[in-house]
Design a protein around this motif. Structure first.
Motif, PDB file in Angstrom:
ATOM      1  N   HIS A 152       0.763  -1.064   0.055  1.00 45.04           N
ATOM      2  CA  HIS A 152      -0.120  -0.065  -0.100  1.00 45.04           C
ATOM      3  C   HIS A 152       1.027   1.374  -0.138  1.00 45.04           C
ATOM      4  O   HIS A 152       0.377   2.301  -0.271  1.00 45.04           O
ATOM      5  CB  HIS A 152      -1.256  -0.001   1.285  1.00 45.04           C
ATOM      6  N   SER A 202      -4.195  16.070  -3.316  1.00 50.43           N
ATOM      7  CA  SER A 202      -4.547  14.717  -3.126  1.00 50.43           C
ATOM      8  C   SER A 202      -4.349  14.131  -4.603  1.00 50.43           C
ATOM      9  O   SER A 202      -3.905  13.023  -4.814  1.00 50.43           O
ATOM     10  CB  SER A 202      -5.702  14.408  -2.579  1.00 50.43           C
ATOM     11  N   HIS A 220      -1.767  11.315  -5.648  1.00 48.05           N
ATOM     12  CA  HIS A 220      -2.392  10.146  -6.331  1.00 48.05           C
ATOM     13  C   HIS A 220      -1.642   9.849  -7.659  1.00 48.05           C
ATOM     14  O   HIS A 220      -1.304   8.787  -8.100  1.00 48.05           O
ATOM     15  CB  HIS A 220      -3.774  10.132  -6.454  1.00 48.05           C
ATOM     16  N   GLU A 257       2.013   8.573  -7.082  1.00 44.51           N
ATOM     17  CA  GLU A 257       2.194   7.411  -6.713  1.00 44.51           C
ATOM     18  C   GLU A 257       1.750   6.361  -7.822  1.00 44.51           C
ATOM     19  O   GLU A 257       2.279   5.281  -8.003  1.00 44.51           O
ATOM     20  CB  GLU A 257       1.155   7.116  -5.502  1.00 44.51           C
ATOM     21  N   SER A 258       0.612   6.933  -8.787  1.00 46.21           N
ATOM     22  CA  SER A 258       0.220   5.653  -9.745  1.00 46.21           C
ATOM     23  C   SER A 258       1.348   5.583 -10.570  1.00 46.21           C
ATOM     24  O   SER A 258       1.615   4.522 -11.172  1.00 46.21           O
ATOM     25  CB  SER A 258      -1.186   6.421 -10.285  1.00 46.21           C
ATOM     26  N   TRP A 278      -2.373  -2.281  -4.990  1.00 48.79           N
ATOM     27  CA  TRP A 278      -2.306  -0.877  -4.711  1.00 48.79           C
ATOM     28  C   TRP A 278      -3.788  -0.219  -5.100  1.00 48.79           C
ATOM     29  O   TRP A 278      -4.408   0.752  -4.355  1.00 48.79           O
ATOM     30  CB  TRP A 278      -0.837  -0.052  -5.359  1.00 48.79           C
ATOM     31  N   HIS A 279      -4.052  -0.353  -6.194  1.00 48.04           N
ATOM     32  CA  HIS A 279      -5.000   0.294  -6.893  1.00 48.04           C
ATOM     33  C   HIS A 279      -6.627  -0.159  -6.107  1.00 48.04           C
ATOM     34  O   HIS A 279      -7.211   0.876  -5.795  1.00 48.04           O
ATOM     35  CB  HIS A 279      -5.374  -0.219  -8.479  1.00 48.04           C
ATOM     36  N   GLU A 321      -6.360   1.843  -2.985  1.00 45.01           N
ATOM     37  CA  GLU A 321      -6.505   3.291  -3.290  1.00 45.01           C
ATOM     38  C   GLU A 321      -8.121   3.459  -3.484  1.00 45.01           C
ATOM     39  O   GLU A 321      -8.682   4.542  -2.667  1.00 45.01           O
ATOM     40  CB  GLU A 321      -5.913   3.971  -4.460  1.00 45.01           C
ATOM     41  N   LYS A 345      -7.150  -0.120   5.122  1.00 44.94           N
ATOM     42  CA  LYS A 345      -7.284   1.328   5.353  1.00 44.94           C
ATOM     43  C   LYS A 345      -7.604   1.363   6.916  1.00 44.94           C
ATOM     44  O   LYS A 345      -7.026   2.366   7.474  1.00 44.94           O
ATOM     45  CB  LYS A 345      -8.504   1.885   4.662  1.00 44.94           C
TER      46      LYS A 345
END
Length: 189
Positions: free
Chosen positions: A76, A94, A98, A101-102, A123-124, A127, A138
């Motif tokens: 994560h 944010s 994102h 990170e993507s 990961w997706h 998210e 989470k």
């Protein structure tokens, strides 16, 4: 514009998967920003956080795919190996966080050289937070932070007040993790 390629060291550009392994070292050596900002001595690294989340996920309720939760906990924050560890106090949207990170997860998946997209998919999923496993992880993410907060306060013999981190409590939504968080808060009080 920020790009994950710009963050690669020479050792990270080795043949797959060796370069990928070198990048992961950043998770071991990068201290979590929130603790640094609050002056916590010898704070945990990103990988310390991810490791304990993986162990906590071993205790996922039986109605969840425990192995998926463990794997998701491990990946994560993987993008932070190049992106860094941002906190809500940092001046980054944010959307931009994102995006970084993507793109980083795309690059890391490529550098791993396996052709297996499972790390990227996990990961997706995390998210998006739409599966029961992602919602559990989470909650575990925030619970682990809460647990660490109490441990740092205890270690400081009361000289550190980290109560700002109690703001994560509403994000702990999974019933089992909420139960654990309540126990930790009682312990803190």
């Amino acid at each position: 514009m920020w790009s994950p390629d710009d963050q690669l060291s020479q050792s990270a550009q080795q043949k797959a998967p060796i370069g990928f392994f070198h990048i992961l070292e950043n998770l071991k050596t990068t201290k979590r920003t929130g603790w640094v900002q609050f002056g916590v001595p010898n704070p945990e690294s990103i990988s310390d956080h991810m490791y304990r989340m993986g162990i906590i996920s071993f205790l996922a309720p039986k109605d969840l795919d425990r192995d998926r939760c463990i794997k998701m906990s491990i990946v994560h924050d993987m993008a932070e190996s190049l992106v860094g560890d941002f906190t809500p106090r940092d001046d980054i949207s944010s959307e931009e966080k994102h995006r970084r990170e993507s793109e980083t997860m795309d690059l890391l998946t490529k550098l791993a050289g396996t052709g297996d997209l499972q790390m990227r998919e996990l990961w997706h999923e995390y998210e998006q937070g739409t599966t029961p496993e992602a919602l559990f992880v989470k909650s575990v993410d925030k619970f682990e932070l809460l647990l660490q907060m109490v441990e740092y306060e205890r270690r400081s013999n009361g000289s550190l007040d980290l109560s700002d981190f109690l703001s994560v409590l509403p994000a702990i939504t999974h019933p089992k993790v909420k139960e654990w968080a309540d126990l930790v808060i009682k312990e803190r009080n």
